[in-house]
Scaffold this active site. Structure first.
Site, PDB file in Angstrom:
ATOM      1  N   LEU B  14      -2.953   5.399   1.224  1.00  0.00           N
ATOM      2  CA  LEU B  14      -2.650   4.858   2.560  1.00  0.00           C
ATOM      3  C   LEU B  14      -1.779   3.627   2.401  1.00  0.00           C
ATOM      4  O   LEU B  14      -2.160   2.508   2.740  1.00  0.00           O
ATOM      5  CB  LEU B  14      -3.937   4.507   3.304  1.00  0.00           C
ATOM      6  N   HIS B  15      -0.589   3.839   1.859  1.00  0.00           N
ATOM      7  CA  HIS B  15       0.398   2.782   1.713  1.00  0.00           C
ATOM      8  C   HIS B  15       1.694   3.298   2.317  1.00  0.00           C
ATOM      9  O   HIS B  15       1.794   4.465   2.666  1.00  0.00           O
ATOM     10  CB  HIS B  15       0.637   2.473   0.231  1.00  0.00           C
ATOM     11  N   ALA B  16       2.662   2.418   2.392  1.00  0.00           N
ATOM     12  CA  ALA B  16       4.010   2.811   2.808  1.00  0.00           C
ATOM     13  C   ALA B  16       3.975   3.604   4.119  1.00  0.00           C
ATOM     14  O   ALA B  16       3.267   3.247   5.057  1.00  0.00           O
ATOM     15  CB  ALA B  16       4.693   3.592   1.684  1.00  0.00           C
ATOM     16  N   PRO B  18       2.648   6.602   5.105  1.00  0.00           N
ATOM     17  CA  PRO B  18       1.384   7.074   5.667  1.00  0.00           C
ATOM     18  C   PRO B  18       0.592   5.960   6.347  1.00  0.00           C
ATOM     19  O   PRO B  18      -0.022   6.183   7.391  1.00  0.00           O
ATOM     20  CB  PRO B  18       0.638   7.623   4.447  1.00  0.00           C
TER      21      PRO B  18
END
Lengths: 560, 84
Positions: B14-16, B18
Site C-alpha cells: 500500500l504505497h505509491a 495503490p
C-alpha cells in the site's frame, strides 16, 4: 584555481554554465507564534491554504501528465489529509498560529516516514514540499520553486521535489546538482528521462552561490566551480562529440577488423528491458534475479518466477540471456533465508552459491522455473551461479542445473581462487562470466562499500587484470566463452583491454553500450591485444590506464 | 462493523499509486473507514499519511473495516485496490 566537489553521477553527460539555486527557504514560523484568539478563523485560514496548495498541485500534475501526475496527486492527498487536519485544528485550538500548527503537525508524520523503509523515506521530500507550500501561503512569502531565468543554467538544490520539476523547461537547464538524493531519487530519475547530466549526494553543494560557473560531469560525479573557461568548453565539446559518436554506433559489437564481441545488457528485471533494447543490446549478459526475492516474507512461487523469467527471454528471440541464480547473503538478507549466524564480515560469508548449498530446495525451485520459462521461447538460456570458489562448487551447481534440464550451466568468476584455478573449473562449467566488482574487492582486499579505498577499488589494478587474463586463457583452452559483466565492461578503454585479454562478451548497464560499441569499432583486435599486454606489464592502475590508452589511438575520435 | 481480512497482493504494497487510490476510494464514503496491519491499531483509511505510515508491503495481512450504507461494496473496492 577551480574548486572541485564530488558527488554521485547518476545521469551521464557534461554540462557547463552558471549556477542558480532552487530556493526552498521558507522561513520557519517562530516556535511561539500564536494567533489572536479566534481559533475558528485561524483554522479556516489554515485549511484554505492547504486546499489552495492541493488544487495547485493537482493542476500542475494534470499539465505535466505521466508519472508526475501520480506523484502530485498523492501530494494533494497529503495536503487534504483529514488526520493531519485534525492535528492542525487541535494545535490551533491550543493557541498556535496556523503556520506553526501546520509545521508542527507535519513534523510528526515526517519523523514517521523518515524512520520507515527506503521507499517511505523517499516520500519525505514530497511531504516537506507540501509543508513549505502551505506555510509560504500562510506567511505571505513566495512559494518555493524553480528560479526564473531567460538563459540556460545549472540547477543547484538541496533535493528536487516532483512539483518543482513538473513545470521545468528542459531547454533552460544544463545540469542538476543536489546535496541530497541517491541513484533512485526523483532528481536522478528525472535527469535520466530528460537526458540531462546530474550529480546527487554532492557534499558542499549548499555552499555554491548563484552565478558561479559550474562544470558538471554526470558520469564521474565531479562538479568543478570556476574552471578555466577554455578547458570547460573543451570538456563539454568532447562529451558532446562522445554522445554523438555513441548515438551513431549501431549493430553488433565488433572491432574495426571484424572480431565480434557480443554486447549484452545487465538487467535487474523486466523493467530494464526497454533501455536494453533501445541501446542495441544483443542479449542479456547478467539478469540479477534478486528483485523477485527481496522485501517479501515468503519465497516467490513457481508461476511468478516463470512469468518474470519468460518476460526477459521473450524480449530477445534467438538471443542469449544469461541468468544469475539468487545472490543473497548477510549483505542482502532475505526474510525466508536467514543467515546461519551473525557474520562480522558478510562479503566473506555465506552468500551466493554458498547460501544455496545450505538451501538446495530454493535453488532447485529457481532452476525448475527457468527451465520451464525457456521451453516456450526461442531465447538461448544460460544460467550461472554467483560466488563459486572451487571445483566442488562448480560441479555441484552443474549437477543441480543438469537435473533441472538447464542446457548451459556456468559460473561467475569473482573469487580469486576461482580465477587462479580456472583451468580446473572449466571442466565443470560450460562458461565463465567475470564479475569484476567483486573480483576487484577480493583481489585487493578492499570493501566495495568503504570510501577512501578508491585506488584499490579500481579494476585497472594490474593484479585484477592478471586474474581476468588467467580466467580467459583457461576458458579459451577449454573452448568455453568467458564474458565480463561488471562495471569494468562499461569503461570503453577497459572494454578494449578486456577484449585483448581474451574476454568474449561484454555486459553492462544499457546506457554504456553505445559508447563501448563505438570504441570497439575504432580499434583493431591487434591494438586491443597490445593495450592488454601493456596494461598487464604496468606497475599500477594509473599506469595501466595510460599505457593502454596509448595503444588505442582510435579512441581519440571519441574524446577519451 | 463489517470488515475484511486480506493478504496484500499489490506488488508495491500500500504505497505509491495503490495507496493514493485506496485513500481516494475510502474518502468518498460517508462513514468511518479504517485499516490495520496485522494485529496493530486501526488508522483512518481516509488519511494518506496514516496509511503510508503503516508501511504495508506485498504479502502483509491487513484488516479493513467500514460502517454505514454501502460498507460491503466499499470493502470490496478497497480489497480490490490492495490486490491489484
Amino acid at each position: 584555481m577551480a574548486d572541485k566537489l564530488s558527488g554521485v553521477g547518476v545521469s551521464t553527460g557534461v554540462g557547463y554554465g552558471p549556477a542558480l539555486r532552487l530556493t526552498r527557504a521558507v522561513p520557519e514560523p517562530p516556535a511561539d507564534a500564536r494567533h489572536d484568539g479566534d481559533a475558528d478563523a485561524e483554522a479556516r485560514r489554515a485549511f484554505a491554504a492547504a486546499e489552495e496548495v492541493a488544487r495547485d498541485l493537482t493542476d500542475r500534475g494534470e499539465r505535466a501528465g505521466g508519472e508526475a501526475r501520480e506523484v502530485l496527486a498523492a501530494q494533494a492527498l497529503m495536503a487534504r489529509d483529514p488526520a493531519l487536519a485534525d492535528d492542525i485544528k487541535r494545535r490551533i485550538g491550543e493557541g498556535a498560529a496556523a503556520a506553526r500548527a501546520v509545521s508542527d503537525a507535519m513534523a510528526v508524520y515526517r519523523e514517521m516516514l523518515a524512520g520507515a523503509g527506503d521507499y517511505l523515506s523517499g516520500r519525505v521530500a514530497d511531504l516537506d514540499d507540501v509543508r513549505d507550500r502551505i506555510v509560504a501561503r500562510l506567511l505571505g512569502v513566495p512559494v518555493p520553486g524553480i528560479p526564473q531565468s531567460t538563459s540556460p543554467f545549472v540547477l543547484v538544490a538541496e533535493d528536487l521535489a516532483p512539483a518543482d520539476t513538473a513545470m521545468l523547461d528542459p531547454e533552460r537547464v544544463l545540469a542538476f546538482v543536489t546535496r541530497e538524493g541517491g541513484p533512485t531519487s526523483h532528481t536522478a530519475i528525472l535527469a535520466r528521462s530528460l537526458g540531462l547530466p546530474a550529480v546527487v549526494a554532492c557534499a558542499g553543494a549548499d555552499q555554491i552561490t548563484d552565478g558561479t560557473m559550474l562544470l558538471v560531469d554526470g558520469a564521474s560525479g565531479d562538479v568543478l566551480s570556476g574552471p578555466d573557461p577554455t578547458q570547460a568548453e573543451a570538456a563539454r565539446a568532447a562529451a558532446a562529440a562522445r554522445a554523438a559518436a555513441a548515438a551513431e554506433s549501431t549493430g553488433p559489437g565488433r572491432t574495426r577488423d571484424g572480431h565480434t564481441v557480443p554486447l549484452l545488457a545487465n538487467i535487474g528485471g523486466p523493467q530494464d528491458l526497454p533501455a536494453a533494447l533501445e541501446n542495441g543490446a544483443e542479449g542479456v549478459g547478467l539478469y540479477r534475479t534478486e528483485f523477485l526475492f527481496l522485501d517479501r516474507a515468503d519465497a516467490p512461487g513457481h508461476e511468478e518466477q516463470v512469468a518474470a523469467y519468460r518476460a526477459v527471454l521473450e524480449a530477445f528471440p534467438g538471443g542469449k540471456v544469461v541468468v544469475r541464480t539468487l545472490d543473497s547473503g548477510a549483505d542482502k538478507p532475505l526474510a525466508f533465508l536467514p543467515p546461519a549466524a551473525a557474520e562480522p564480515n558478510p562479503a566473506l560469508g555465506e552468500r551466493g552459491l554458498r547460501m544455496m548449498r545450505r538451501h538446495p530446495e530454493m535453488l532447485k525451485s529457481q532452476l525448475a522455473a527457468l527451465a520451464e520459462a525457456q521451453r516456450d521461447t526461442d531465447a538461448d538460456l544460460w544460467v550461472m551461479a554467483p560466488m563459486v570458489t572451487d571445483v566442488d562448487d562448480a560441479a555441484w551447481f552443474a549437477a543441480a542445473a543438469g537435473e533441472a534440464g538447464i542446457e548451459h550451466a556456468g559460473i561467475m568468476i569473482e573469487v580469486p581462487a576461482a580465477a587462479l584455478r580456472a583451468r580446473h573449473l572449466a571442466e565443470a562449467a560450460d562458461f565463465f562470466s567475470i564479475g569484476t566488482n567483486d573480483l576487484t574487492q577480493y583481489t585487493c582486499a578492499a570493501d566495495r562499500e568503504v570510501g577512501g579505498l578508491g585506488r584499490f577499488q579500481d579494476p585497472w589494478q594490474p593484479a585484477v587484470l592478471e586474474l581476468v587474463a588467467a580466467a580467459a586463457k583457461a576458458a579459451a583452452a577449454a573452448e568455453r566463452s568467458c564474458g565480463v559483466c561488471g562495471e569494468a565492461a562499461a569503461d570503453p578503454v577497459l572494454a578494449c583491454v578486456l577484449t585483448g585479454l581474451g574476454v568474449t562478451t561484454l555486459s553492462m548497464g544499457a546506457t554504456a553500450l553505445p559508447l563501448v560499441r563505438a570504441a570497439l569499432a575504432r580499434t583493431t583486435l591487434a591494438q586491443c591485444r597490445e593495450a592488454a599486454q601493456g596494461a598487464l606489464a604496468a606497475r599500477g592502475n594509473e599506469d595501466a590506464k595510460r599505457i593502454a590508452r596509448q595503444a588505442l589511438p582510435g579512441l581519440a575520435e571519441l574524446g577519451l | 462493523m463489517p470488515e475484511r481480512r486480506i493478504t496484500v497482493e499489490s506488488e508495491v504494497g500500500l504505497h505509491a499509486r495503490p495507496a493514493a487510490l485506496f485513500v481516494e476510494a475510502a474518502s468518498k464514503a460517508e462513514g468511518n473507514v479504517t485499516v490495520a496491519k496485522g494485529g496493530g491499531a486501526p488508522v483512518s483509511a481516509k488519511s494518506i499519511l496514516a496509511v503510508m505510515g503503516l508501511d504495508v508491503r506485498n504479502g502483509d495481512e491487513i484488516v479493513i473495516s467500514a460502517d454505514g450504507d454501502g460498507a460491503e461494496e466499499l470493502l470490496d473496492t478497497l480489497a480490490g485496490i490492495a490486490n491489484a
